[in-house]
Design a protein around this motif. Structure first.
Motif, mmCIF file in Angstrom:
data_model
loop_
_atom_site.group_PDB
_atom_site.id
_atom_site.type_symbol
_atom_site.label_atom_id
_atom_site.label_comp_id
_atom_site.label_asym_id
_atom_site.label_seq_id
_atom_site.Cartn_x
_atom_site.Cartn_y
_atom_site.Cartn_z
ATOM 1 N N VAL A 45 0.877 -1.165 0.000
ATOM 2 C CA VAL A 45 0.000 0.000 0.000
ATOM 3 C C VAL A 45 0.917 1.217 0.000
ATOM 4 O O VAL A 45 1.657 1.442 0.957
ATOM 5 C CB VAL A 45 -0.918 0.004 1.236
ATOM 6 N N LEU A 46 0.878 1.987 -1.094
ATOM 7 C CA LEU A 46 1.782 3.128 -1.249
ATOM 8 C C LEU A 46 1.008 4.403 -1.571
ATOM 9 O O LEU A 46 -0.121 4.351 -2.075
ATOM 10 C CB LEU A 46 2.767 2.865 -2.386
ATOM 11 N N MET A 47 1.654 5.533 -1.329
ATOM 12 C CA MET A 47 1.115 6.830 -1.742
ATOM 13 C C MET A 47 1.612 7.123 -3.160
ATOM 14 O O MET A 47 2.556 6.492 -3.634
ATOM 15 C CB MET A 47 1.601 7.924 -0.787
ATOM 16 N N GLY A 48 1.011 8.075 -3.806
ATOM 17 C CA GLY A 48 1.375 8.405 -5.187
ATOM 18 C C GLY A 48 2.807 8.861 -5.343
ATOM 19 O O GLY A 48 3.499 8.480 -6.287
ATOM 20 N N THR A 49 3.289 9.669 -4.396
ATOM 21 C CA THR A 49 4.662 10.157 -4.516
ATOM 22 C C THR A 49 5.671 9.036 -4.291
ATOM 23 O O THR A 49 6.772 9.076 -4.821
ATOM 24 C CB THR A 49 4.934 11.300 -3.525
ATOM 25 N N HIS A 83 10.000 16.164 -7.237
ATOM 26 C CA HIS A 83 9.060 17.173 -7.705
ATOM 27 C C HIS A 83 7.784 17.203 -6.864
ATOM 28 O O HIS A 83 6.795 17.808 -7.268
ATOM 29 C CB HIS A 83 8.697 16.907 -9.170
ATOM 30 N N GLY A 84 7.805 16.553 -5.712
ATOM 31 C CA GLY A 84 6.629 16.526 -4.848
ATOM 32 C C GLY A 84 6.448 17.836 -4.114
ATOM 33 O O GLY A 84 7.363 18.652 -3.983
ATOM 34 N N SER A 85 5.257 18.047 -3.613
ATOM 35 C CA SER A 85 4.960 19.274 -2.878
ATOM 36 C C SER A 85 4.709 18.916 -1.424
ATOM 37 O O SER A 85 5.298 17.976 -0.896
ATOM 38 C CB SER A 85 3.737 19.954 -3.507
ATOM 39 N N TRP A 86 3.808 19.600 -0.784
ATOM 40 C CA TRP A 86 3.497 19.338 0.610
ATOM 41 C C TRP A 86 2.855 17.963 0.788
ATOM 42 O O TRP A 86 2.750 17.475 1.909
ATOM 43 C CB TRP A 86 2.584 20.439 1.160
ATOM 44 N N THR A 87 2.433 17.316 -0.290
ATOM 45 C CA THR A 87 1.820 15.994 -0.194
ATOM 46 C C THR A 87 2.858 14.877 -0.204
ATOM 47 O O THR A 87 2.490 13.709 -0.260
ATOM 48 C CB THR A 87 0.848 15.769 -1.370
ATOM 49 N N ASN A 88 4.138 15.222 -0.170
ATOM 50 C CA ASN A 88 5.191 14.207 -0.193
ATOM 51 C C ASN A 88 5.097 13.300 1.032
ATOM 52 O O ASN A 88 4.622 13.700 2.089
ATOM 53 C CB ASN A 88 6.563 14.882 -0.232
ATOM 54 N N HIS A 89 5.587 12.085 0.898
ATOM 55 C CA HIS A 89 5.553 11.089 1.958
ATOM 56 C C HIS A 89 6.795 11.184 2.837
ATOM 57 O O HIS A 89 7.789 11.794 2.461
ATOM 58 C CB HIS A 89 5.468 9.689 1.341
ATOM 59 N N THR A 90 6.737 10.551 3.997
ATOM 60 C CA THR A 90 7.931 10.435 4.834
ATOM 61 C C THR A 90 8.704 9.195 4.379
ATOM 62 O O THR A 90 8.108 8.137 4.164
ATOM 63 C CB THR A 90 7.570 10.307 6.324
ATOM 64 N N PRO A 91 10.014 9.295 4.215
ATOM 65 C CA PRO A 91 10.787 8.213 3.601
ATOM 66 C C PRO A 91 10.782 6.887 4.357
ATOM 67 O O PRO A 91 10.833 5.828 3.747
ATOM 68 C CB PRO A 91 12.200 8.782 3.536
ATOM 69 N N LEU A 92 10.712 6.902 5.682
ATOM 70 C CA LEU A 92 10.849 5.660 6.447
ATOM 71 C C LEU A 92 9.555 5.224 7.120
ATOM 72 O O LEU A 92 9.597 4.490 8.109
ATOM 73 C CB LEU A 92 11.946 5.815 7.505
ATOM 74 N N ARG A 93 8.414 5.627 6.610
ATOM 75 C CA ARG A 93 7.158 5.248 7.255
ATOM 76 C C ARG A 93 6.906 3.750 7.087
ATOM 77 O O ARG A 93 7.452 3.116 6.186
ATOM 78 C CB ARG A 93 5.991 6.055 6.699
ATOM 79 N N LYS A 94 6.076 3.182 7.963
ATOM 80 C CA LYS A 94 5.760 1.761 7.813
ATOM 81 C C LYS A 94 4.664 1.617 6.761
ATOM 82 O O LYS A 94 3.765 2.446 6.646
ATOM 83 C CB LYS A 94 5.388 1.113 9.135
ATOM 84 N N ARG A 95 4.776 0.536 5.981
ATOM 85 C CA ARG A 95 3.866 0.324 4.860
ATOM 86 C C ARG A 95 3.200 -1.043 5.000
ATOM 87 O O ARG A 95 3.849 -2.031 5.334
ATOM 88 C CB ARG A 95 4.636 0.395 3.547
ATOM 89 N N LYS A 96 1.917 -1.076 4.702
ATOM 90 C CA LYS A 96 1.152 -2.307 4.833
ATOM 91 C C LYS A 96 1.407 -3.217 3.643
ATOM 92 O O LYS A 96 1.460 -2.766 2.504
ATOM 93 C CB LYS A 96 -0.334 -1.990 4.926
ATOM 94 N N LEU A 97 1.572 -4.515 3.924
ATOM 95 C CA LEU A 97 1.726 -5.509 2.872
ATOM 96 C C LEU A 97 0.364 -6.110 2.543
ATOM 97 O O LEU A 97 -0.447 -6.359 3.436
ATOM 98 C CB LEU A 97 2.673 -6.626 3.320
ATOM 99 N N LEU A 98 0.132 -6.346 1.274
ATOM 100 C CA LEU A 98 -1.121 -6.929 0.825
ATOM 101 C C LEU A 98 -0.936 -8.424 0.633
ATOM 102 O O LEU A 98 -0.342 -8.877 -0.341
ATOM 103 C CB LEU A 98 -1.564 -6.265 -0.484
#
Length: 167
Positions: free
Chosen positions: A38-42, A79-94
């Motif tokens: 599960v990822l964000m667009g950036t 090229h991301g703006s304020w919607t950029n993600h944090t680099p080391l966040r935890k991500r859910k596996l599907l």
């Protein structure tokens, strides 16, 4: 069909992003499972640029039977703006519930852990290959390095002999 710059056009649609070579050095990998993320667009845009690291990453299964990827470094999109993600966040596996239960049973045994092995695109979707591994001792690591070196030397000797270099 036009080929993307710097990309290899694979017939099965797999495009490698990152590989955790340290995992096969530190663990005997006994089982491998492919999972989605599960990822964000950036994050996807940063991955398309080929920027990621699985060196310090690890996987945890919580009580709700959800699998999470921790410490995987996906740098912020340039090229991301304020919607950029944090680099080391935890991500859910599907993963399917049966797969998560199977993995959690395997890691109940002493010395087993779940490690991320590869991060790649398969037909446009980001996938991660995870493995259930048992930790290697120091002598196991030395033995594996020695075997790889012996195989390399044998290949060189066969190649030299085939080319006609006799010593």
């Amino acid at each position: 069909m036009a080929q993307k710059k710097g990309k290899i056009n694979n017939p099965d649609g797999v495009e490698m992003i990152a590989r955790n070579r340290r995992a096969t050095h530190d663990y005997f990998i006994e089982d491998r499972v492919e999972a989605g993320l599960v990822l964000m667009g950036t994050e996807v845009k940063a991955l398309r640029m080929g920027r990621a690291s699985l060196q310090e990453a690890w996987i945890e299964i919580d009580d709700n039977l959800e699998a999470w990827l921790h410490q995987a470094h996906i740098p912020a999109y340039i090229h991301g703006s304020w919607t950029n993600h944090t680099p080391l966040r935890k991500r859910k596996l599907l993963l399917h519930r049966k797969e998560i239960v199977k993995l959690s049973r395997k890691i109940q045994a002493k010395g087993y852990t779940i490690v991320p092995l590869e991060l790649y695109f398969r037909l446009g979707r980001v996938k991660i290959l995870i493995g259930v591994g048992r930790g290697k001792q120091e002598y196991d690591k030395r033995h594996a390095l020695r075997e790889a070196q012996d195989k390399r030397e044998a290949r060189r000797a066969i190649h030299r002999y085939a080319k006609g270099y006799r010593e």
